[in-house]
Design an enzyme around this catalytic site. Structure first.
Site, mmCIF file in Angstrom:
data_model
loop_
_atom_site.group_PDB
_atom_site.id
_atom_site.type_symbol
_atom_site.label_atom_id
_atom_site.label_comp_id
_atom_site.label_asym_id
_atom_site.label_seq_id
_atom_site.Cartn_x
_atom_site.Cartn_y
_atom_site.Cartn_z
ATOM 1 N N GLY A 39 6.854 4.078 4.086
ATOM 2 C CA GLY A 39 7.135 5.277 4.867
ATOM 3 C C GLY A 39 8.623 5.386 5.133
ATOM 4 O O GLY A 39 9.419 4.645 4.553
ATOM 5 N N ASP A 42 3.521 14.810 11.896
ATOM 6 C CA ASP A 42 3.914 14.767 10.486
ATOM 7 C C ASP A 42 2.688 14.743 9.574
ATOM 8 O O ASP A 42 2.541 13.854 8.741
ATOM 9 C CB ASP A 42 4.801 13.542 10.244
ATOM 10 C CG ASP A 42 5.662 13.691 8.993
ATOM 11 O OD1 ASP A 42 5.637 14.785 8.382
ATOM 12 O OD2 ASP A 42 6.349 12.732 8.628
ATOM 13 N N LEU A 84 0.830 -1.210 0.000
ATOM 14 C CA LEU A 84 0.000 0.000 0.000
ATOM 15 C C LEU A 84 0.863 1.257 0.000
ATOM 16 O O LEU A 84 0.443 2.311 -0.439
ATOM 17 C CB LEU A 84 -0.905 0.019 1.238
ATOM 18 C CG LEU A 84 -2.001 -1.036 1.308
ATOM 19 C CD1 LEU A 84 -2.679 -0.999 2.667
ATOM 20 C CD2 LEU A 84 -3.024 -0.825 0.193
#
Lengths: 251, 308
Positions: free
Chosen positions: B38, B146, B35
């Protein structure tokens, strides 16, 4: 926790070896990180080997970056050094108390607790970062980027819960006997951080080793005898906690 | 500290169809498709006993545990919501233990893709939902940190899910992870101590990025650091056909002037009524378009019918 961050773009060419000076810093519990700054597309033109060996001797890390990456790199290095130092301390403790190599070997509930504690320590431990800036002629065009990176670092340190301070030196000095010049003594404020490197005049040498040595002395003069003082200590972790070992129930 | 930093997350040897078994809790997961990736791990769509879930896998146990801790503490606050964090464990993979956690899978797309597909009008709803998520987080004592387009997934109806809690920080501590252009410190609008206003600022930049990304990027490239200031962002807002409607909200967010995140959410809903000219909740622009086309076709058909 004490750190020196050396920002340079060239080779040292006078005085004692910077590698030796860095290992002396480490012996006094001061970690030395090194950033090599290069102009865009000139990555090959810097003494990568020297930069690496200084950092290795100083127990820190090294990176070679272009000026626009300076701010992020300074942030990243400082933070990772704090986190890394805390982890090493905690892992050492885990080894002696629980006989495991690192936090990764703990069962998840225990791991959660230890990680919470490590984060707490990273945020609250006392932190001092001395920046040592190579201000030789070839660095001049990059000094604006260096100033911005220092301002940004000071802002992050000021945002911590723990006591934090930065100091700034540049090298070489005007006089062959002065390896580096103090531009900014320990401070925890960014508000007053104006232009740092105004009227820099200097001779054409790069005394990286002696400059590092001088910064170590500055730590000693301003922070007392720093060796041996444990600024971060762990709350007791007991060997006999029931949920520590997966099959600890013998009775 | 000549510490080996964890190798990049792309180094994880993961493939669709792979089975992972948890070392501590024993659950078995089948990886379906990636998906996203990071800063410190990969996120995969996976299934456990046929039910879908999202798995985040990393290489650094302490990093991942930090995120798990945030998620776990959020759950403790509210027992009425369905559980978001499903499991946390290690899997044996290529001779090493890889830490992971399982989350509820929520379909959605990153903000910029959402805006591209449904048009600027759809931002009204999504923006409100985003602030509702922030209300929950802030009231539980956390700041997201973030906040950026890639970390906000929006479902077609505008429902928002926050992903990647790597920057989540207890209120009062220094923000753990941030992205420069979303950071109020970068814009010289404040420090990096986590408070709700830190997220309001990022949320404002997020919508500027989503609706006016090209000009925002050009601005950050050309502006010298000493001139970074929220008024530069406001200049973009005032001269953009859709952001203009949000001017008051944007200024308050960039200057941290809301009394609370609930107030920020309420004000957004008031302002957003003027956004994009009345695309009603939940009906995306393209669908509204299709309705128009269908009606036109029906009219033509009717005309033909009567002409017979």
């Amino acid at each position: 926790m004490n750190q020196i961050l050396l920002i340079t773009d060239g080779h040292s060419n006078v005085g004692e070896s910077p590698v030796l000076a860095a290992s002396r810093a480490l012996a006094q519990d001061i970690i030395v990180n090194v950033i090599g700054v290069v102009d865009e597309g000139e990555a090959g033109r810097i003494g990568a080997e020297e930069i690496e060996s200084i950092a290795r001797a100083g127990g820190g890390m090294s990176r070679i970056v272009e000026p626009h990456m300076l701010t992020q790199t300074v942030q990243m290095m400082t933070q990772q050094t704090v986190v890394g130092t805390i982890r090493m301390t905690v892992n050492k403790e885990l080894r002696s108390l629980l006989g495991v190599e690192s936090v990764a070997e703990l069962p998840p509930p225990k791991r959660a607790e230890v990680v919470r504690m490590m984060e707490e320590l990273s945020e609250t431990t006392r932190l001092r970062v001395a920046l040592l800036i190579d201000a030789s002629a070839s660095m001049r065009p990059k000094l604006a980027a260096v100033e911005e990176a220092i301002r940004d670092l000071a802002l992050s340190l000021q945002s911590r819960q723990g006591e934090s301070a930065v100091a700034v030196f540049h090298f070489p000095g005007e006089d062959p006997h002065v390896p580096c010049v103090l531009d900014l003594p320990w401070t925890d404020r960014v508000d007053g951080l104006g232009k740092l490197f105004r009227n820099i005049r200097m001779q054409g040498t790069t005394p990286t080793g002696p400059a590092l040595q001088r910064v170590v002395e500055y730590f000693r003069e301003t922070c007392g005898n720093i060796k041996g003082k444990t600024e971060y200590s762990l709350p007791p972790l007991r060997r006999d906690e029931p949920d520590v070992m997966e099959s600890g129930d013998v009775g | 500290m000549s510490d080996k930093r964890p190798a990049g997350p792309d180094r994880l040897p993961l493939k669709p169809g792979m089975l992972l078994k948890g070392k501590w809790n024993g659950n078995v997961y089948r990886l379906e498709r990636p998906l996203g990736a990071g800063s410190n791990g990969q996120v995969w769509l996976a299934s456990r006993g046929g039910a879908p879930c999202a798995l985040k896998l990393g290489l650094d146990a302490a990093d991942l545990q930090g995120e798990t801790n945030v998620l776990a503490s959020l759950e403790r606050g509210d027992r009425n919501r369905p559980s978001f964090l499903l499991d946390a464990d290690d899997a044996r993979l290529g001779g090493r233990d890889v830490p992971f956690y399982a989350m509820r899978y929520v379909p959605g797309m990153p903000v910029r893709k959402f805006v591209g597909r449904y048009g600027p009008g759809a931002v009204a709803t999504a923006g409100g939902h985003l602030l509702d998520r922030l209300v929950e987080l802030h009231e539980a004592g956390w700041v997201f940190g973030d906040l950026k387009c890639d970390n906000v997934l929006v479902a077609p109806g505008g429902q928002v899910t926050l992903v990647d809690y790597g920057g989540a920080t207890r209120i009062g501590r220094s923000v753990r992870q941030f992205t420069e252009i979303y950071d109020r410190g970068y814009w010289r609008a404040g420090n990096r101590t986590a408070d709700p206003a830190y997220d309001w600022f990022s949320a404002a930049v997020l919508w500027i990025h989503a609706l006016d990304g090209e000009r925002l990027m050009r601005l950050t490239r050309s502006l010298p650091p000493q001139h970074r200031h929220p008024r530069e962002l406001m200049r973009l807002v005032r001269t953009h056909p859709h952001l203009k409607a949000m001017e008051i909200w944007m200024r308050m967010a960039l200057e941290g002037r809301f009394g609370s995140t609930r107030e920020a959410s309420r004000r957004w809903k008031e302002c957003a009524a003027g956004l994009g000219g009345g695309v009603p909740d939940g009906i995306p622009a393209w669908m509204a378009g299709m309705v128009a086309v269908t009606l036109a076709l029906a009219a033509v058909a009717a005309a033909l019918w009567f002409a017979r």
